[in-house]
Design a protein around this motif. Structure first.
Motif, PDB file in Angstrom:
ATOM      1  N   CYS A  83       0.687  -1.330   0.154  1.00  0.00           N
ATOM      2  CA  CYS A  83       0.164   0.162  -0.037  1.00  0.00           C
ATOM      3  C   CYS A  83       0.801   1.300   0.059  1.00  0.00           C
ATOM      4  O   CYS A  83       0.758   2.143   0.749  1.00  0.00           O
ATOM      5  CB  CYS A  83      -1.026  -0.010   1.075  1.00  0.00           C
ATOM      6  SG  CYS A  83      -2.666  -1.007   0.860  1.00  0.00           S
ATOM      7  N   VAL A 119       0.070  -0.239  -4.889  1.00  0.00           N
ATOM      8  CA  VAL A 119      -0.634   0.976  -4.577  1.00  0.00           C
ATOM      9  C   VAL A 119       0.241   2.090  -4.745  1.00  0.00           C
ATOM     10  O   VAL A 119       1.321   1.917  -3.941  1.00  0.00           O
ATOM     11  CB  VAL A 119      -1.345   0.659  -3.177  1.00  0.00           C
ATOM     12  CG1 VAL A 119      -2.417   2.011  -3.046  1.00  0.00           C
ATOM     13  CG2 VAL A 119      -2.340  -0.506  -3.074  1.00  0.00           C
ATOM     14  N   TYR A 145      -4.668   3.451 -10.477  1.00  0.00           N
ATOM     15  CA  TYR A 145      -6.091   2.838  -9.928  1.00  0.00           C
ATOM     16  C   TYR A 145      -6.522   2.091 -10.849  1.00  0.00           C
ATOM     17  O   TYR A 145      -6.459   1.899 -12.043  1.00  0.00           O
ATOM     18  CB  TYR A 145      -7.029   4.093  -9.629  1.00  0.00           C
ATOM     19  CG  TYR A 145      -7.305   4.846 -10.718  1.00  0.00           C
ATOM     20  CD1 TYR A 145      -8.409   4.395 -11.762  1.00  0.00           C
ATOM     21  CD2 TYR A 145      -6.605   6.006 -11.348  1.00  0.00           C
ATOM     22  CE1 TYR A 145      -8.855   5.303 -12.820  1.00  0.00           C
ATOM     23  CE2 TYR A 145      -6.885   6.805 -12.217  1.00  0.00           C
ATOM     24  CZ  TYR A 145      -7.875   6.579 -12.840  1.00  0.00           C
ATOM     25  OH  TYR A 145      -8.285   7.203 -14.139  1.00  0.00           O
ATOM     26  N   VAL A 157      -8.499  -0.404  -5.934  1.00  0.00           N
ATOM     27  CA  VAL A 157      -7.094   0.286  -5.620  1.00  0.00           C
ATOM     28  C   VAL A 157      -7.195   1.546  -6.074  1.00  0.00           C
ATOM     29  O   VAL A 157      -7.532   2.052  -7.405  1.00  0.00           O
ATOM     30  CB  VAL A 157      -6.004  -0.351  -6.376  1.00  0.00           C
ATOM     31  CG1 VAL A 157      -4.733   0.197  -6.318  1.00  0.00           C
ATOM     32  CG2 VAL A 157      -5.902  -1.806  -5.807  1.00  0.00           C
ATOM     33  N   LEU A 158      -7.021   2.701  -5.257  1.00  0.00           N
ATOM     34  CA  LEU A 158      -7.075   4.217  -5.708  1.00  0.00           C
ATOM     35  C   LEU A 158      -5.799   4.984  -5.300  1.00  0.00           C
ATOM     36  O   LEU A 158      -4.903   4.467  -4.342  1.00  0.00           O
ATOM     37  CB  LEU A 158      -8.102   4.655  -4.521  1.00  0.00           C
ATOM     38  CG  LEU A 158      -9.345   4.218  -4.659  1.00  0.00           C
ATOM     39  CD1 LEU A 158     -10.440   4.916  -3.700  1.00  0.00           C
ATOM     40  CD2 LEU A 158      -9.964   4.174  -5.992  1.00  0.00           C
ATOM     41  N   ASN A 159      -5.697   6.056  -6.133  1.00  0.00           N
ATOM     42  CA  ASN A 159      -4.782   6.890  -6.315  1.00  0.00           C
ATOM     43  C   ASN A 159      -5.027   7.899  -4.981  1.00  0.00           C
ATOM     44  O   ASN A 159      -5.450   8.887  -5.467  1.00  0.00           O
ATOM     45  CB  ASN A 159      -4.205   7.533  -7.461  1.00  0.00           C
ATOM     46  CG  ASN A 159      -3.079   8.589  -7.586  1.00  0.00           C
ATOM     47  OD1 ASN A 159      -2.619   8.913  -6.386  1.00  0.00           O
ATOM     48  ND2 ASN A 159      -2.659   8.936  -8.575  1.00  0.00           N
ATOM     49  N   SER A 160      -4.645   7.695  -3.810  1.00  0.00           N
ATOM     50  CA  SER A 160      -4.929   8.720  -2.831  1.00  0.00           C
ATOM     51  C   SER A 160      -4.513   9.928  -2.946  1.00  0.00           C
ATOM     52  O   SER A 160      -4.792  11.069  -2.333  1.00  0.00           O
ATOM     53  CB  SER A 160      -4.800   8.139  -1.380  1.00  0.00           C
ATOM     54  OG  SER A 160      -3.591   7.822  -1.244  1.00  0.00           O
ATOM     55  N   GLN A 176     -10.421  10.029 -12.354  1.00  0.00           N
ATOM     56  CA  GLN A 176     -10.510   8.725 -11.379  1.00  0.00           C
ATOM     57  C   GLN A 176     -11.825   8.890 -10.839  1.00  0.00           C
ATOM     58  O   GLN A 176     -12.309   7.688 -10.263  1.00  0.00           O
ATOM     59  CB  GLN A 176      -9.393   9.017 -10.150  1.00  0.00           C
ATOM     60  CG  GLN A 176      -9.597   7.746  -9.075  1.00  0.00           C
ATOM     61  CD  GLN A 176      -8.220   7.941  -8.007  1.00  0.00           C
ATOM     62  OE1 GLN A 176      -7.527   7.104  -8.164  1.00  0.00           O
ATOM     63  NE2 GLN A 176      -8.454   8.860  -7.138  1.00  0.00           N
ATOM     64  N   GLN A 199      -5.842   2.034  -0.228  1.00  0.00           N
ATOM     65  CA  GLN A 199      -5.135   3.567  -0.830  1.00  0.00           C
ATOM     66  C   GLN A 199      -4.004   3.664   0.080  1.00  0.00           C
ATOM     67  O   GLN A 199      -3.821   3.034   1.393  1.00  0.00           O
ATOM     68  CB  GLN A 199      -6.174   4.267  -0.771  1.00  0.00           C
ATOM     69  CG  GLN A 199      -6.911   4.412   0.774  1.00  0.00           C
ATOM     70  CD  GLN A 199      -7.943   5.419   0.796  1.00  0.00           C
ATOM     71  OE1 GLN A 199      -8.842   5.319  -0.164  1.00  0.00           O
ATOM     72  NE2 GLN A 199      -7.864   6.550   1.423  1.00  0.00           N
ATOM     73  N   HIS A 200      -3.075   4.537  -0.095  1.00  0.00           N
ATOM     74  CA  HIS A 200      -1.834   4.859   0.729  1.00  0.00           C
ATOM     75  C   HIS A 200      -2.163   5.702   1.689  1.00  0.00           C
ATOM     76  O   HIS A 200      -1.995   5.464   2.867  1.00  0.00           O
ATOM     77  CB  HIS A 200      -0.846   5.291  -0.254  1.00  0.00           C
ATOM     78  CG  HIS A 200       0.443   5.797   0.587  1.00  0.00           C
ATOM     79  ND1 HIS A 200       1.239   4.856   1.389  1.00  0.00           N
ATOM     80  CD2 HIS A 200       1.035   6.958   0.928  1.00  0.00           C
ATOM     81  CE1 HIS A 200       2.082   5.412   1.889  1.00  0.00           C
ATOM     82  NE2 HIS A 200       2.289   6.694   1.428  1.00  0.00           N
ATOM     83  N   SER A 239      -4.688   0.825   4.563  1.00  0.00           N
ATOM     84  CA  SER A 239      -3.697   1.912   3.913  1.00  0.00           C
ATOM     85  C   SER A 239      -2.516   1.548   4.784  1.00  0.00           C
ATOM     86  O   SER A 239      -2.287   0.860   5.643  1.00  0.00           O
ATOM     87  CB  SER A 239      -4.250   3.230   4.135  1.00  0.00           C
ATOM     88  OG  SER A 239      -4.544   3.655   5.441  1.00  0.00           O
TER      89      SER A 239
END
Length: 308
Positions: A83, A119, A145, A157-160, A176, A199-200, A239
């Motif tokens: 993550c 991630v 993502y 999976v998201l790009n935080s 996104q 997410q991170h 995360s």
């Protein structure tokens, strides 16, 4: 062996692509890690996190230990997700290329039957990402993502970083957002057993109403995202980023923050989180690398997996 089938783009991985993964069969587990962050231990020790980090041998050894521990697990985890903050060197900095190379060389030893999921973190993209830094990340590690199914469970999976500061790439943030709305609609409509987000940066650390700082989302963004997740039936968000363990709840949503494989900023130790998914619930436990190496995931979690 080392290509988009094994990095990031797990949705295209042959092990997880078949329609069989859309259906619930039995309990399973996966391994979550965070922040191997090659270079931070040296930078932190000298008090120069912005420019230090010319040595990452300790992180290589820790990541090798993590890989060895995961490889000896039986049954195998369904996948291993990292993550974010794969390396410490920010985009454009001196040691970044060497850190990426050494991390890839270490992770090549993961059992080929255990897919890897990556991630993106703030050190991977920059605190204020740009189209160029995101494109560079995608070339090295796979999409920033995406979604995939495992055993009837829907994973996102998201790009935080796009929620933290998208001032230099607002169009990518919008893209996104539109994609996520569609995916959450899928989660809401499909008969998935559970839906889980990686997410991170955590939404929050312990309290949904806590103040905003470097380690969580800004409050208005946080509540907007949490409400979206709850409406879609997301059960948990996993995360890293905090380099300590933390946990909290918002309505039916659990926020799980895992400490680092690499540099520890609190009282926790280098470790990984074992996450068991049963028909009824999601159970997880953070284990030190030494614990996982010597005792595996433990009898309590193993008994949950053996339930039918």
């Amino acid at each position: 062996r080392w290509g988009p089938g094994h990095i990031g783009l797990i949705g295209k991985h042959q092990h997880l692509e078949s329609d069989n993964e859309l259906q619930w069969k039995a309990p399973f587990y996966f391994i979550q890690g965070a922040d191997p962050q090659f270079g931070l231990m040296k930078a932190w020790s000298i008090g120069n996190c912005d420019h230090g980090g010319d040595d990452w041998k300790p992180e290589i050894k820790l990541t090798e230990q993590a890989v060895e521990a995961i490889n000896q697990l039986n049954p195998k985890p369904k996948f291993f997700v990292l993550c974010g903050d794969l390396i410490h060197g920010m985009p454009g900095t001196q040691w970044r290329e060497a850190q990426e190379r050494d991390l890839k060389n270490t992770l090549k030893n993961v059992d080929p039957d255990i897919p890897l999921v990556f991630v993106s973190g703030n050190h991977d993209l920059g605190n204020t990402p740009t189209p160029e830094t995101i494109d560079d990340y995608c070339k090295h590690w796979g999409d920033d993502y995406f979604s995939f199914w495992v055993g009837g469970v829907f994973f996102l999976v998201l790009n935080s970083q796009l929620y933290f500061d998208s001032t230099k790439c607002p169009e990518l943030k919008q893209t996104q957002d539109e994609w996520l709305n569609g995916q959450l609609a899928v989660a809401e409509q499909r008969n998935c057993k559970h839906a889980i987000v990686f997410q991170h940066i955590p939404l929050f650390l312990q309290n949904p109403d806590e103040d905003h700082d470097y380690f969580n989302f800004e409050k208005s963004v946080r509540y907007e995202v949490m409400e979206m997740f709850c409406k879609a039936g997301i059960k948990a968000v996993f995360s890293g980023h905090y380099h300590r363990n933390a946990r909290g709840f918002y309505k039916g949503l659990e926020m799980v923050v895992s400490s680092a494989i690499g540099c520890q900023l609190g009282e926790d130790t280098h470790g990984l989180r074992v996450v068991v998914v049963t028909a009824e619930k999601i159970v997880h436990k953070y284990l030190s690398l030494n614990e996982l190496s010597s005792h595996g995931i433990g009898k309590e979690l193993m008994d949950l997996i053996k339930q039918n």
